[in-house]
Design an enzyme around this catalytic site. Structure first.
Site, PDB file in Angstrom:
ATOM      1  N   HIS B  67       0.838  -1.207   0.000  1.00 32.67           N
ATOM      2  CA  HIS B  67       0.000   0.000   0.000  1.00 32.67           C
ATOM      3  C   HIS B  67       0.874   1.258   0.000  1.00 32.67           C
ATOM      4  CE1 HIS B  67      -3.086  -2.892   0.944  1.00 32.67           C
ATOM      5  NE2 HIS B  67      -4.006  -1.963   0.845  1.00 32.67           N
ATOM      6  N   SER B  84      -6.097   4.238  -5.724  1.00 40.67           N
ATOM      7  CA  SER B  84      -5.568   4.991  -4.578  1.00 40.67           C
ATOM      8  C   SER B  84      -5.659   6.479  -4.800  1.00 40.67           C
ATOM      9  CB  SER B  84      -4.099   4.624  -4.314  1.00 40.67           C
ATOM     10  OG  SER B  84      -4.024   3.558  -3.407  1.00 40.67           O
ATOM     11  N   ALA B 122      -9.040   3.100   5.328  1.00 42.32           N
ATOM     12  CA  ALA B 122     -10.076   3.137   4.289  1.00 42.32           C
ATOM     13  C   ALA B 122     -10.641   4.549   4.247  1.00 42.32           C
ATOM     14  CB  ALA B 122     -11.170   2.115   4.580  1.00 42.32           C
TER      15      ALA B 122
END
Lengths: 170, 170
Positions: B67, B84, B122
């Site tokens: 990530h 993203s 999130a």
């Protein structure tokens, strides 16, 4: 790059450098970073191989499905990773004649349908002329055996890419 | 896209479409394809979650390390995945003032050093203003607990991306 340099990398650098030694699987390099420090190339690759061996069957099939089709139409050249492009170019697969290419494409499609993953071959270790023959041979293997063979090719490719990055003889 | 369409995909299409529902982990989508047919969104995401839960600790850390850093300097905007970039833009993180951004960057660096993976949140489920506060809170959690929290965020992101692709309400 020596192993001290590798051991000094934070995970971001490590994934940038080693993220594609298993094709399109930066997750594996990112996991292997947990196992540092590494004593050398052999130790480093041992952790990549152990991670693959420890995956469930679906995960091992998943690793294979992240590989491009050899001389395939589905993945246009521009979308191949730099590593794959170099390896496929060196193997001369883009120089297949029209009839040979058509035959090769037919056999890779049969392979994909039979096994549920693409035909993977460590091209740098193969005679280019041998790839179509090897494909025809492996197409007839039992699925469990072929999965092992294909993962063996993934490991050979990983070894070659790691040796290349570390500036060592494969 | 309905679930019959999903079930009709070959692995190449499936990985093209779902390869980034777990950020930069096409391996997981490629593995989940083995579990088809799927009865719906819930069934599909269950297999993504089960794959993550079944990974060894290093693999779960590896998922997190794939990530990007939130509002980070290491990953310039151009290198973020499309998903993203949309999520970070929507959350307004690029609008942080200079002082807030500096503070946020300091805390994400501390987080990375403490846990060995980047801060994952999130964003679409969070108040943008709450991200720095949430980061400061999670920075103090015990590592085993924080790993579970972070993987929970990965699953929320996966759920939102899958719902988006299937055209369903999250």
């Amino acid at each position: 790059m020596d192993i001290e340099k590798v051991n000094s990398m934070d995970f971001g650098e490590f994934v940038d450098v080693f993220g594609n030694v298993i094709e399109r699987c930066p997750l594996i390099a990112a996991a292997v970073w947990s196992k540092r420090p590494f004593s050398g190339l052999g130790d480093l690759e041992k952790h990549f191989f152990a991670f693959i061996d420890g995956l469930p069957l679906s995960g091992q099939e998943g690793v294979l499905r992240c590989h491009p089709e050899l001389a395939g139409r589905q993945l246009p050249w521009g979308r191949l990773t730099a590593e794959s492009q170099r390896e496929q170019s060196a193997a001369g697969l883009q120089n297949l004649g029209a009839a040979e290419r058509l035959r090769f494409t037919e056999l890779t499609a049969q392979y994909r349908t039979r096994f549920g993953f693409p035909f993977v071959l460590a091209l740098r270790l193969s005679d280019p002329a041998a790839a179509p023959r090897e494909l025809a041979r492996r197409l007839r293997c039992p699925p469990a055996q072929e999965l092992r063979t294909a993962l063996g090719e993934v490991k050979k490719i990983c070894h070659l890419r790691l040796a290349n990055l570390l500036g060592e003889q494969p």
